[in-house]
Design an enzyme around this catalytic site. Sequence first.
Site, PDB file in Angstrom:
ATOM      1  N   LYS A  23       0.773  -0.836  -0.373  1.00 32.67           N
ATOM      2  CA  LYS A  23       0.381   0.214   0.117  1.00 32.67           C
ATOM      3  C   LYS A  23       0.977   1.627   0.016  1.00 32.67           C
ATOM      4  O   LYS A  23       0.813   2.344  -1.031  1.00 32.67           O
ATOM      5  CB  LYS A  23      -0.749   0.494   1.123  1.00 32.67           C
ATOM      6  N   ASN A  24       1.891   1.165   1.248  1.00 34.26           N
ATOM      7  CA  ASN A  24       2.884   2.641   1.365  1.00 34.26           C
ATOM      8  C   ASN A  24       3.945   2.985  -0.175  1.00 34.26           C
ATOM      9  O   ASN A  24       4.481   3.607   0.428  1.00 34.26           O
ATOM     10  CB  ASN A  24       3.039   2.660   2.555  1.00 34.26           C
ATOM     11  N   CYS A 119      -5.469   8.456   9.671  1.00 35.06           N
ATOM     12  CA  CYS A 119      -6.106   7.171  10.266  1.00 35.06           C
ATOM     13  C   CYS A 119      -5.506   8.647  11.739  1.00 35.06           C
ATOM     14  O   CYS A 119      -4.621   9.099  11.598  1.00 35.06           O
ATOM     15  CB  CYS A 119      -4.387   6.465  10.480  1.00 35.06           C
ATOM     16  N   ARG A 124       0.035  14.590  13.335  1.00 38.16           N
ATOM     17  CA  ARG A 124       0.565  13.709  12.056  1.00 38.16           C
ATOM     18  C   ARG A 124       0.556  15.500  11.112  1.00 38.16           C
ATOM     19  O   ARG A 124       0.783  15.596  10.050  1.00 38.16           O
ATOM     20  CB  ARG A 124      -1.054  13.479  10.784  1.00 38.16           C
ATOM     21  N   ASP A 307       4.097   0.097  12.101  1.00 38.93           N
ATOM     22  CA  ASP A 307       2.386  -0.196  11.591  1.00 38.93           C
ATOM     23  C   ASP A 307       2.379  -1.873  12.322  1.00 38.93           C
ATOM     24  O   ASP A 307       1.530  -2.304  11.467  1.00 38.93           O
ATOM     25  CB  ASP A 307       2.810  -0.274   9.806  1.00 38.93           C
ATOM     26  N   ARG A 399      -8.862  -0.203   3.726  1.00 41.34           N
ATOM     27  CA  ARG A 399      -8.458   0.254   3.311  1.00 41.34           C
ATOM     28  C   ARG A 399      -6.946  -0.267   2.624  1.00 41.34           C
ATOM     29  O   ARG A 399      -6.329   1.071   1.969  1.00 41.34           O
ATOM     30  CB  ARG A 399      -8.252   1.445   4.322  1.00 41.34           C
TER      31      ARG A 399
HETATM   32  C1  EPZ Z   1       4.006   6.234   6.918  1.00 39.37           C
HETATM   33  O1  EPZ Z   1       3.280   8.026   6.978  1.00 39.37           O
HETATM   34  C2  EPZ Z   1       3.005   5.743   5.865  1.00 39.37           C
HETATM   35  N1  EPZ Z   1       1.851   5.968   5.640  1.00 39.37           N
HETATM   36  C3  EPZ Z   1       2.197   5.389   8.240  1.00 39.37           C
HETATM   37  O2  EPZ Z   1       1.632   3.783   7.701  1.00 39.37           O
HETATM   38  C4  EPZ Z   1       3.882   4.788   8.518  1.00 39.37           C
HETATM   39  O3  EPZ Z   1       3.002   3.926  10.541  1.00 39.37           O
HETATM   40  C5  EPZ Z   1       4.644   5.742   9.035  1.00 39.37           C
HETATM   41  O4  EPZ Z   1       5.250   6.322   7.390  1.00 39.37           O
HETATM   42  C6  EPZ Z   1       5.433   5.186   9.901  1.00 39.37           C
HETATM   43  O5  EPZ Z   1       6.185   4.711   9.209  1.00 39.37           O
HETATM   44  C7  EPZ Z   1       1.998   6.134   3.890  1.00 39.37           C
HETATM   45  O6  EPZ Z   1       3.217   5.792   3.787  1.00 39.37           O
HETATM   46  C8  EPZ Z   1       1.367   6.266   3.293  1.00 39.37           C
HETATM   47  P1  EPZ Z   1       6.363   9.458   9.078  1.00 39.37           P
HETATM   48  P2  EPZ Z   1       3.793   9.578   7.223  1.00 39.37           P
HETATM   49  O7  EPZ Z   1       6.007  10.675   8.424  1.00 39.37           O
HETATM   50  O8  EPZ Z   1       4.974  10.103   5.740  1.00 39.37           O
HETATM   51  C9  EPZ Z   1       6.155  12.660  12.575  1.00 39.37           C
HETATM   52  C10 EPZ Z   1      -0.295   2.460   7.902  1.00 39.37           C
HETATM   53  O9  EPZ Z   1      -0.650   2.575   8.471  1.00 39.37           O
HETATM   54  N2  EPZ Z   1       6.261  14.007  11.872  1.00 39.37           N
HETATM   55  O10 EPZ Z   1       7.735   8.788   8.928  1.00 39.37           O
HETATM   56  O11 EPZ Z   1       2.681  10.291   8.028  1.00 39.37           O
HETATM   57  C11 EPZ Z   1       4.863  12.253  12.805  1.00 39.37           C
HETATM   58  O12 EPZ Z   1       4.260  12.894  13.685  1.00 39.37           O
HETATM   59  C12 EPZ Z   1       0.465   4.280   8.224  1.00 39.37           C
HETATM   60  O13 EPZ Z   1      -0.527   1.142   6.829  1.00 39.37           O
HETATM   61  C13 EPZ Z   1       6.870  15.285  12.102  1.00 39.37           C
HETATM   62  O14 EPZ Z   1       6.498  15.170  13.355  1.00 39.37           O
HETATM   63  O15 EPZ Z   1       4.498   8.700   8.264  1.00 39.37           O
HETATM   64  C14 EPZ Z   1       5.130  10.825  13.493  1.00 39.37           C
HETATM   65  O16 EPZ Z   1       5.301  10.710  15.053  1.00 39.37           O
HETATM   66  C15 EPZ Z   1      -0.462   4.307   9.296  1.00 39.37           C
HETATM   67  N3  EPZ Z   1       6.531  16.550  11.865  1.00 39.37           N
HETATM   68  C16 EPZ Z   1       6.692  10.511  12.906  1.00 39.37           C
HETATM   69  O17 EPZ Z   1       6.833  11.434  12.122  1.00 39.37           O
HETATM   70  C17 EPZ Z   1       6.016  16.219   9.889  1.00 39.37           C
HETATM   71  O18 EPZ Z   1       6.551  16.991   8.709  1.00 39.37           O
HETATM   72  C18 EPZ Z   1       6.593   9.813  11.178  1.00 39.37           C
HETATM   73  O19 EPZ Z   1       5.786  10.295  10.885  1.00 39.37           O
HETATM   74  C19 EPZ Z   1       5.744  14.729   9.694  1.00 39.37           C
HETATM   75  C20 EPZ Z   1       6.218  13.410  10.137  1.00 39.37           C
END
Ligand code: EPZ
Length: 416
Positions: A23-24, A119, A124, A307, A399
């Site tokens: 998916k990702n 979610c 986020r 995840d 999803r």
């Molecule tokens: C991706 O989300 C995945 N989604 C998520 O999968 C996955 O849990 C996550 O990466 C971590 O591996 C997709 O790829 C579509 P992050 P993303 O930016 O990119 C903080 C699933 O179930 N952060 O790595 O949104 C954020 O708050 C989903 O398949 C900031 O602080 O994750 C979080 O605590 C859920 N500032 C941490 O980083 C930012 O600008 C990780 O977020 C961006 C993120």
Amino acid sequence: MRDTLVIEGGHPLFGQVTISGAKNAGLVLMAASIMADGETILDNVPRIRDVEVMIRILNDIGVKTDWNEDGSLSICPPPGGVKNQTSYELAKLLRASNLFLGAMLGRQGEAIISMPGGCDIGTRPMDLHIKGLQALGADLELEHGYIYAKVIKSNAARIYLDFPSVGATENIMMMAAKTPGQSIIENAAKEPEIVDLANFLNFMGAKVRGAGTDIIRIEGVNELKPGRYAIIPDRIEAGTYMIAAAISKGEVLVQNIIPNHLHPIVAKLQEAGAAVHETDQGIVVKAGDKILPVDVKTLPYPGFPTDMQSQMMALLSLAEGSSMIVENVFENRFQIVDELKRMGARIKVEGHTSVIEGVESLYGARVKATDLRAGAALILGGLVAQGETVIENAGYIFRGYENIREKLTALGARLK
Ligand code: EPZ
């Protein structure tokens, strides 16, 4: 997300399951494909709700899409460039809509993206995305729930990510791919989906080096060309079925996987008493005669994936002893706890740490999926609970898990 899923517990899973495309990886490649003129064909894209929403967003910005006879997905952006604003209603449905930011800035220097939904596992924020795209020369304003982004003066940059954010790394990579000069991302995310995006961009003619390490170098190019590309298998879907085998006291061959994407999950499952071994067809997971308590810390790749955290919690609810799970990636990813407690689990949460005291058995109950992976974890609990488990808001699960009802039923689960 109003669908309801009913599971009758007590049926061990036996047989084999074929894992779908990630998916990702699919979601980010669908966004990236608007950067090339002409038809891009993606193989192995899972038919899941998030992909369907992404298709609706693509159509809404003028991109033609078709599911081909052979199951591949064709994506044809209009020659003159896409509409530079995603639909507010659609974009709020999933977090990955924010990936159009980097793709649109890379393609046409302008983007109006609504603050993403997805979610509710945390605030986020987008600060790291914004910091990186600004460094590359974009001006970004946040107003009325939209991000207004416009390239003022393109310039290559060296960007340090305070946290190895997957989405921020992806957005920066896509914009930098078309930004003249050499850009560098430090403390970049190293997830396999990042490597898949880099391979896809390079396949389109980009010059991205170092994906999968914490330093990614991108030499901007003038044009990206379309092509045909197969996305990687879904390591989280695979991990979910591996735990399903362990929790249901069965034995399952999980096919179409990339073993080294699964090492953290294999290691934890073995510690928890399951027998896990690789064959040339995939990975075989055989439940141990008991589940051993283990401690888990979620971390960015190659640490244990966040995840998979809820799914692990379901398994450890039945361990012989106490386990501890520390969630280091998201600040609010323990909603599953209240639902598992309705099924008889004994779990205490203190901030980012949860302590799970294993119980003899779980009991079927009416529970609610709060996000995609928590929903999957409730299915895992339901597989082994005594009696019937009714999962509300099961739409979350659809999803991200292609044909999950068919795949589980084929393994012997009793779902309605
Ligand atoms: C991706 O989300 C995945 N989604 C998520 O999968 C996955 O849990 C996550 O990466 C971590 O591996 C997709 O790829 C579509 P992050 P993303 O930016 O990119 C903080 C699933 O179930 N952060 O790595 O949104 C954020 O708050 C989903 O398949 C900031 O602080 O994750 C979080 O605590 C859920 N500032 C941490 O980083 C930012 O600008 C990780 O977020 C961006 C993120």
